[in-house]
Design a protein around this motif. Sequence first.
Motif, PDB file in Angstrom:
ATOM      1  N   GLU A   1       0.818  -1.214   0.000  1.00 41.06           N
ATOM      2  CA  GLU A   1       0.000   0.000   0.000  1.00 41.06           C
ATOM      3  C   GLU A   1       0.854   1.267   0.000  1.00 41.06           C
ATOM      4  O   GLU A   1       0.554   2.231  -0.706  1.00 41.06           O
ATOM      5  CB  GLU A   1      -0.935  -0.009   1.210  1.00 41.06           C
ATOM      6  N   ALA A   2       1.922   1.277   0.785  1.00 45.55           N
ATOM      7  CA  ALA A   2       2.789   2.460   0.832  1.00 45.55           C
ATOM      8  C   ALA A   2       3.447   2.709  -0.520  1.00 45.55           C
ATOM      9  O   ALA A   2       3.527   3.852  -0.983  1.00 45.55           O
ATOM     10  CB  ALA A   2       3.844   2.296   1.921  1.00 45.55           C
ATOM     11  N   GLN A   3       3.901   1.642  -1.156  1.00 44.13           N
ATOM     12  CA  GLN A   3       4.531   1.786  -2.471  1.00 44.13           C
ATOM     13  C   GLN A   3       3.514   2.293  -3.489  1.00 44.13           C
ATOM     14  O   GLN A   3       3.825   3.153  -4.321  1.00 44.13           O
ATOM     15  CB  GLN A   3       5.115   0.451  -2.931  1.00 44.13           C
ATOM     16  N   LEU A   4       2.292   1.786  -3.417  1.00 42.03           N
ATOM     17  CA  LEU A   4       1.233   2.233  -4.313  1.00 42.03           C
ATOM     18  C   LEU A   4       0.943   3.718  -4.125  1.00 42.03           C
ATOM     19  O   LEU A   4       0.818   4.464  -5.098  1.00 42.03           O
ATOM     20  CB  LEU A   4      -0.034   1.404  -4.087  1.00 42.03           C
ATOM     21  N   LYS A   5       0.864   4.157  -2.876  1.00 41.02           N
ATOM     22  CA  LYS A   5       0.636   5.585  -2.607  1.00 41.02           C
ATOM     23  C   LYS A   5       1.779   6.434  -3.165  1.00 41.02           C
ATOM     24  O   LYS A   5       1.556   7.458  -3.806  1.00 41.02           O
ATOM     25  CB  LYS A   5       0.472   5.820  -1.107  1.00 41.02           C
ATOM     26  N   GLY A   6       3.019   6.005  -2.912  1.00 41.03           N
ATOM     27  CA  GLY A   6       4.175   6.761  -3.388  1.00 41.03           C
ATOM     28  C   GLY A   6       4.206   6.866  -4.904  1.00 41.03           C
ATOM     29  O   GLY A   6       4.424   7.949  -5.469  1.00 41.03           O
ATOM     30  N   GLU A   7       3.958   5.757  -5.581  1.00 39.08           N
ATOM     31  CA  GLU A   7       3.967   5.763  -7.047  1.00 39.08           C
ATOM     32  C   GLU A   7       2.788   6.550  -7.614  1.00 39.08           C
ATOM     33  O   GLU A   7       2.908   7.220  -8.642  1.00 39.08           O
ATOM     34  CB  GLU A   7       3.981   4.337  -7.599  1.00 39.08           C
TER      35      GLU A   7
ATOM     36  N   SER B   1      -0.168   7.466  11.920  1.00 38.19           N
ATOM     37  CA  SER B   1       0.017   6.022  11.807  1.00 38.19           C
ATOM     38  C   SER B   1       1.139   5.519  12.716  1.00 38.19           C
ATOM     39  O   SER B   1       2.236   6.077  12.743  1.00 38.19           O
ATOM     40  CB  SER B   1       0.334   5.622  10.365  1.00 38.19           C
ATOM     41  N   VAL B   2       0.854   4.462  13.427  1.00 38.96           N
ATOM     42  CA  VAL B   2       1.879   3.780  14.210  1.00 38.96           C
ATOM     43  C   VAL B   2       2.273   2.477  13.519  1.00 38.96           C
ATOM     44  O   VAL B   2       3.162   1.761  13.971  1.00 38.96           O
ATOM     45  CB  VAL B   2       1.396   3.495  15.656  1.00 38.96           C
ATOM     46  N   GLU B   3       1.593   2.174  12.422  1.00 38.79           N
ATOM     47  CA  GLU B   3       1.824   0.917  11.710  1.00 38.79           C
ATOM     48  C   GLU B   3       2.843   1.025  10.592  1.00 38.79           C
ATOM     49  O   GLU B   3       3.422   0.023  10.180  1.00 38.79           O
ATOM     50  CB  GLU B   3       0.504   0.387  11.149  1.00 38.79           C
ATOM     51  N   LEU B   4       3.068   2.220  10.070  1.00 39.13           N
ATOM     52  CA  LEU B   4       4.028   2.375   8.973  1.00 39.13           C
ATOM     53  C   LEU B   4       5.448   2.214   9.494  1.00 39.13           C
ATOM     54  O   LEU B   4       5.821   2.847  10.485  1.00 39.13           O
ATOM     55  CB  LEU B   4       3.893   3.750   8.325  1.00 39.13           C
ATOM     56  N   ASP B   5       6.236   1.400   8.810  1.00 34.52           N
ATOM     57  CA  ASP B   5       7.648   1.300   9.191  1.00 34.52           C
ATOM     58  C   ASP B   5       8.445   2.368   8.433  1.00 34.52           C
ATOM     59  O   ASP B   5       7.907   3.109   7.605  1.00 34.52           O
ATOM     60  CB  ASP B   5       8.196  -0.112   8.967  1.00 34.52           C
ATOM     61  N   ARG B   6       9.735   2.458   8.714  1.00 32.08           N
ATOM     62  CA  ARG B   6      10.585   3.504   8.131  1.00 32.08           C
ATOM     63  C   ARG B   6      10.606   3.433   6.600  1.00 32.08           C
ATOM     64  O   ARG B   6      10.543   4.447   5.917  1.00 32.08           O
ATOM     65  CB  ARG B   6      12.012   3.342   8.685  1.00 32.08           C
ATOM     66  N   LYS B   7      10.688   2.205   6.062  1.00 28.18           N
ATOM     67  CA  LYS B   7      10.734   2.045   4.607  1.00 28.18           C
ATOM     68  C   LYS B   7       9.436   2.532   3.966  1.00 28.18           C
ATOM     69  O   LYS B   7       9.460   3.222   2.941  1.00 28.18           O
ATOM     70  CB  LYS B   7      10.976   0.576   4.257  1.00 28.18           C
TER      71      LYS B   7
ATOM     72  N   MET C   1       8.885   5.722   1.332  1.00 28.21           N
ATOM     73  CA  MET C   1       8.238   5.602   0.019  1.00 28.21           C
ATOM     74  C   MET C   1       7.150   6.664  -0.154  1.00 28.21           C
ATOM     75  O   MET C   1       7.070   7.312  -1.198  1.00 28.21           O
ATOM     76  CB  MET C   1       7.612   4.210  -0.143  1.00 28.21           C
ATOM     77  N   ILE C   2       6.340   6.817   0.882  1.00 26.85           N
ATOM     78  CA  ILE C   2       5.253   7.805   0.821  1.00 26.85           C
ATOM     79  C   ILE C   2       5.834   9.210   0.779  1.00 26.85           C
ATOM     80  O   ILE C   2       5.400  10.057  -0.018  1.00 26.85           O
ATOM     81  CB  ILE C   2       4.283   7.616   2.002  1.00 26.85           C
ATOM     82  N   GLU C   3       6.836   9.458   1.604  1.00 22.37           N
ATOM     83  CA  GLU C   3       7.429  10.802   1.653  1.00 22.37           C
ATOM     84  C   GLU C   3       8.082  11.191   0.331  1.00 22.37           C
ATOM     85  O   GLU C   3       7.967  12.343  -0.110  1.00 22.37           O
ATOM     86  CB  GLU C   3       8.448  10.878   2.792  1.00 22.37           C
ATOM     87  N   LYS C   4       8.734  10.253  -0.335  1.00 19.83           N
ATOM     88  CA  LYS C   4       9.346  10.556  -1.639  1.00 19.83           C
ATOM     89  C   LYS C   4       8.283  10.928  -2.673  1.00 19.83           C
ATOM     90  O   LYS C   4       8.439  11.893  -3.419  1.00 19.83           O
ATOM     91  CB  LYS C   4      10.172   9.366  -2.129  1.00 19.83           C
ATOM     92  N   GLY C   5       7.204  10.155  -2.702  1.00 19.91           N
ATOM     93  CA  GLY C   5       6.114  10.486  -3.624  1.00 19.91           C
ATOM     94  C   GLY C   5       5.495  11.827  -3.296  1.00 19.91           C
ATOM     95  O   GLY C   5       5.189  12.628  -4.186  1.00 19.91           O
TER      96      GLY C   5
END
Length: 160
Positions: free
Chosen positions: A3-9, A46-52, A56-60
């Motif tokens: 999901e994080a990668q999808l949001k970032g892209e 969110s407390v569930e998102l890890d650093r990676k 990904m989200i921050e870069k997008g």
Amino acid sequence: MGEAQLKGETMKLLAELHRVGGAGSLEMWGEESMWLGGIVELMANSVELDRKERDMIEKGWTVLVRSILAHVDSEQEMMVLSSHLLPVWQGLLDTGKMDKLGHQMEKDISSLVSSMLSQKKVIEDLDSAKIVRKVMDMKEPDLEVVAMLAWSEVLQAGVM
């Protein structure tokens, strides 16, 4: 794809679309603006998102914000964006969660807020004094926003 990668892209794709066609229709821009507010809330709460995933989200987010700042600038589009993003931003100020966004995302949202505040219709609906107090209470006050609010006050007073 997570999901994080999808949001970032997705944000990178939206950035490219802005480069080609600006904000698009107001209806779609409203949906995107609402979604952007949701991204900010996700990153702050969110407390569930890890650093990676956060990276990904921050870069997008950074790519998208830079595209918005470069290609979206009509007063109407900024009004729509501000109606979704300013309440989220003010909520972060009120709860002291701005620092949970991370340095780059905090800088990006500051640039967006300053751009929105440059629009006369946006600034008319805000309690500038309250916002300045909240911003100055931050660990690292956002002087770009304070300067934009002060400049707006000067213009409204007819001094310049």
